[in-house]
Write a protein that holds these residues in place. Structure first.
Motif, short mmCIF file in Angstrom:
data_model
loop_
_atom_site.label_atom_id
_atom_site.label_comp_id
_atom_site.label_asym_id
_atom_site.label_seq_id
_atom_site.Cartn_x
_atom_site.Cartn_y
_atom_site.Cartn_z
N THR A 1 70.00 -99.19 15.11
CA THR A 1 70.80 -98.40 15.95
C THR A 1 71.09 -98.96 17.00
O THR A 1 70.66 -100.03 17.85
CB THR A 1 70.45 -97.19 16.35
OG1 THR A 1 68.85 -97.27 16.65
CG2 THR A 1 69.44 -96.53 14.73
N LYS A 2 72.01 -98.39 17.62
CA LYS A 2 72.63 -99.07 18.66
C LYS A 2 71.30 -98.49 20.29
O LYS A 2 71.35 -99.26 20.87
CB LYS A 2 73.60 -97.78 19.08
CG LYS A 2 75.42 -97.85 18.65
CD LYS A 2 76.13 -97.45 19.33
CE LYS A 2 77.50 -97.74 18.36
NZ LYS A 2 78.64 -96.65 18.43
N GLN A 3 70.31 -97.27 19.78
CA GLN A 3 69.35 -96.95 20.72
C GLN A 3 68.73 -98.23 20.56
O GLN A 3 67.80 -98.63 21.30
CB GLN A 3 69.34 -95.51 20.78
CG GLN A 3 67.92 -95.52 21.23
CD GLN A 3 67.66 -93.95 20.87
OE1 GLN A 3 68.06 -93.57 20.60
NE2 GLN A 3 66.43 -94.22 21.45
N ASP A 4 68.66 -98.72 19.27
CA ASP A 4 67.61 -99.88 18.66
C ASP A 4 67.79 -101.33 19.75
O ASP A 4 66.88 -102.09 20.27
CB ASP A 4 67.70 -100.20 17.94
CG ASP A 4 66.37 -98.96 16.65
OD1 ASP A 4 65.87 -97.85 17.73
OD2 ASP A 4 67.11 -99.06 15.29
N THR A 5 69.25 -101.38 19.46
CA THR A 5 69.60 -102.33 20.15
C THR A 5 69.91 -102.70 21.55
O THR A 5 69.71 -103.88 22.27
CB THR A 5 71.20 -103.03 20.09
OG1 THR A 5 71.70 -103.21 18.24
CG2 THR A 5 72.12 -103.94 20.49
N ALA A 6 70.24 -101.04 22.47
CA ALA A 6 70.33 -101.00 23.62
C ALA A 6 68.99 -101.40 24.27
O ALA A 6 68.59 -102.18 25.47
CB ALA A 6 70.55 -99.77 24.38
#
Length: 705
Positions: A259-264
């Motif tokens: 997810t975007k959070q995982d990527t961040a």
């Protein structure tokens, strides 16, 4: 008092009940899992060979022994693929020990003690012994090594003694098998008539004109094929349609994507690692410790990723560079400068033109052709395309690419000398001669002896546990809500975002399902006796970065061949039969020359001519190597026309316009030897298949692995 009497009366029943309960407790789990001998032990049977049951306990024991030997030899445990290979070897050993042994014993074949000694240390050393006792210094077999080993065998550990006993057993079995196969090969006899027939098929030639109406000229949609016709065809041709146990499935895939959070969070981690790498006192050790994929600290130019190469000229000692992305892996580098090596590395492509033989004229022709290709490249021709069209070695399909190589003797001396004497990149001015032929060469990466100090941290972005759990919950909910194929197909119509795949005719021991490499769990579920056609897996299968929910859509059985198992193949064959009848009927009513018949027949009819055709290797233009047509035409007398007949690929009317029979030979031994050699080459395969068929082998390994 009456109560006490009553208790005593019932005490026997109570004791019996307790005893039965105890027995059920002790064996209950085995009974309900089908493992108890009280109700038979078929669920523990891994297979049958020549009427003998192979139990899973015995099979697994052999697998564990073989695995231990593999680990001892290689110093590591087997991978999943290697483990499957070990199980296959163990199974084949059971086939040899049971099915083959029955055949050996029936003929009285054996290896005597004297013969075994001779195979190990006598005059006729077995190839496996030669391999094991080759002197590493000389590369030659040394019998004294064997004798010394055998003298010390009794003082060696028990495990080593057992390994040697197993080795002697294996070479004895190999010798007996060779004896058996050699006996059967000697029964392969070719008659003079067979040799003469083969000679005529290869050398008698004919010319012909023929009218040909291909099956494909009639649209499939105009021919209706009924199930009754398919059933009738299958009944008449049972030998052509052998049954196999297969399963067909459809499955929904639920990919797990960061997810975007995982990527961040991943980028935050990368930034911190970059800062820590910059100040790490031992940067190479720090990089190794924190990498998902470890790479050497010293890298030759050839092994540096392409994206890093383009930036390399801008690197400064001590600088941090990146991240560089390759797939899902991100890399950051700390540059430590360069180091000069003693060897050079370069990359090149070549086009090899090999002479037809070693004669001077053949060499001259090859050189002339190579020089012509070199001229084409100099004139602007594509090196890669010309390599694919003209190259005469395995590199041709890759545009002649040789990859990276060093000047350490890995290439032929004359080739290596010429290339490493070349500076820069580009096309070499002349062809290079080697023992293999003549080479047109293009240097794609210039020679260099520089290695680069690159402390690399390679991190692969992956979904968090929260993301994994979320997708699993979605897949699990889908599995519970859609327990049948019908429900699955209905769900697909409602939700177009569901990714649906299918896999047809999976084999019992398949380890892969399409691009799912380690999918044994799915295959085992599909072949489970409790899985019926139409069932959903209910269970969610985990595969790399995705979850799978599967549905069984079809099955075939070895002992029960049905039309449905071969519907596509049968339909094509029956449809062609019907087309053949329709075309033949129409052609039979037309008179005249072949051209007149073709004109009256209409669209689809072709008139073609062939010259110098042979029965063994004939090619009938549009019809191709139609065996039926070749045979019918070859059998005609010169100047005669055939009746309408159906071939493999369409309907024919043929005229033999000429032909020359091959002259009789005094000696047909050459052709006799050809047939004999082909029989010998195939005999080992045929023997193996015949023994396995006779042994009525039932393989149930798929239930356990």
């Amino acid at each position: 008092m009456a109560l006490i009497t009553k208790i005593r009366e019932k005490s026997g029943i109570a004791a019996a009940a307790i005893a039965i309960s105890l027995v059920l407790f002790l064996v209950g789990s085995d009974i309900f899992q089908g493992k108890s001998s009280l109700f038979g032990s078929s669920s523990q049977e891994v297979g049958q060979i020549a009427g003998e049951s192979i139990m899973i306990q015995d099979f697994q024991k052999k697998v564990e022994e073989a695995t231990a030997n593999y680990t001892a030899q290689t110093g590591k445990g087997p991978s999943e693929q290697e483990a499957a290979s070990i199980r296959e070897q163990v199974w084949n050993q059971f086939v040899l020990d049971i099915a083959y042994k029955k055949e050996f014993d029936a003929l009285g074949l054996k290896v005597s003690e004297e013969e075994l000694i001779d195979m190990v240390q006598g005059n006729y050393i077995h190839p496996s012994v030669r391999q094991q006792f080759t002197n590493p210094q000389t590369g030659q077999f040394d019998k004294t090594f064997v004798i010394q080993f055998l003298k010390n065998l009794k003082t060696m550990p028990a495990q080593q003694q057992q390994a040697w006993a197993a080795f002697e057993k294996s070479i004895s079995q190999d010798r007996i098998r060779s004896k058996y196969e050699n006996l059967l090969r000697l029964s392969n006899y070719v008659t003079q008539a067979d040799a003469q027939k083969e000679y005529q098929a290869q050398n008698s030639k004919f010319n012909a004109r023929f009218l040909f109406v291909p099956f494909f000229s009639v649209a499939d949609t105009t021919v209706k094929v009924t199930d009754a016709q398919l059933e009738e065809y299958l009944a008449k041709h049972k030998d052509q349609f052998k049954g196999t146990n297969t399963r067909s499935i459809q499955y929904a895939t639920f990919p797990v994507i960061p997810t975007k959070q995982d990527t961040a969070e991943f980028y935050t981690q990368i930034k911190k690692l970059a800062k820590d790498l910059a100040v790490a006192p031992n940067d190479s050790a720090f990089a190794m410790l924190n990498s998902d994929v470890r790479t050497p600290y010293l890298l030759p130019y050839a092994e540096i990723p392409a994206a890093v190469k383009t930036m390399l000229p801008t690197f400064q000692v001590g600088g941090i560079y990146g991240p560089f992305k390759e797939g899902l892996t991100y890399s950051i580098y700390k540059y430590g400068g360069v180091k000069k090596d003693s060897l050079f590395t370069m990359r090149a492509s070549h086009i090899l033109i090999a002479p037809a033989n070693k004669s001077d004229s053949a060499k001259a022709q090859a050189k002339q052709r190579a020089e012509a290709i070199l001229a084409q490249v100099k004139g602007g021709g594509s090196f890669e395309t010309l390599a694919q069209m003209n190259g005469m070695d395995g590199t041709a399909q890759n545009g002649g690419d040789l990859g990276y190589f060093k000047n350490n003797g890995g290439m032929v001396k004359s080739f290596e000398k010429a290339l490493f004497g070349f500076n820069g990149t580009g096309l070499m001015p002349g062809v290079i001669e080697t023992d293999f032929g003549y080479h047109v060469v293009k240097v794609t990466d210039a020679k260099t002896n520089t290695s680069y100090k690159l402390a690399a941290i390679n991190k692969t972005i992956a979904p968090s546990q929260a993301t994994l759990d979320k997708v699993f919950t979605q897949a699990d909910a889908f599995a519970n809500a859609n327990g049948t194929v019908g429900a699955f197909e209905a769900a697909l119509k409602k939700d177009k975002s569901i990714i649906m795949m299918r896999a047809d005719r999976l084999q019992e021991n398949s380890s892969a399902v399409n691009n799912l490499a380690n999918a044994r769990e799915i295959v085992r579920w599909a072949f489970d006796d409790n899985t019926a056609v139409g069932d959903g897996s209910k269970k969610v299968f985990e595969q790399d970065n995705q979850y799978i929910v599967a549905f069984l859509t079809g099955k075939t059985e070895k002992e029960n061949v049905k039309v449905e198992d071969f519907r596509i193949e049968l339909t094509a064959l029956v449809r062609n039969e019907i087309k053949g009848e329709q075309i033949s009927k129409k052609l039979a009513g037309i008179k005249g020359t072949l051209e007149q018949i073709a004109q009256k027949y209409g669209a689809g009819a072709l008139v073609e001519t062939v010259q110098d055709q042979t029965l063994a290797g004939g090619m009938l233009n549009t019809a191709g190597p139609d065996a039926v047509a070749l045979g019918r035409i070859a059998g005609l007398k010169n100047g005669k026309r055939s009746a309408v007949f159906v071939g493999d690929n369409g309907v024919f009317i043929a005229e033999k316009t000429g032909g020359v029979a091959a002259p009789a030979l005094a000696d047909y031994s050459l052709y006799k030897n050809q047939i004999q050699m082909m029989g010998v080459q195939r005999s080992s395969f045929y023997i193996n298949e015949a023994i396995k068929e006779n042994a009525k082998i039932v393989d149930k390994r798929y239930k356990f692995y």
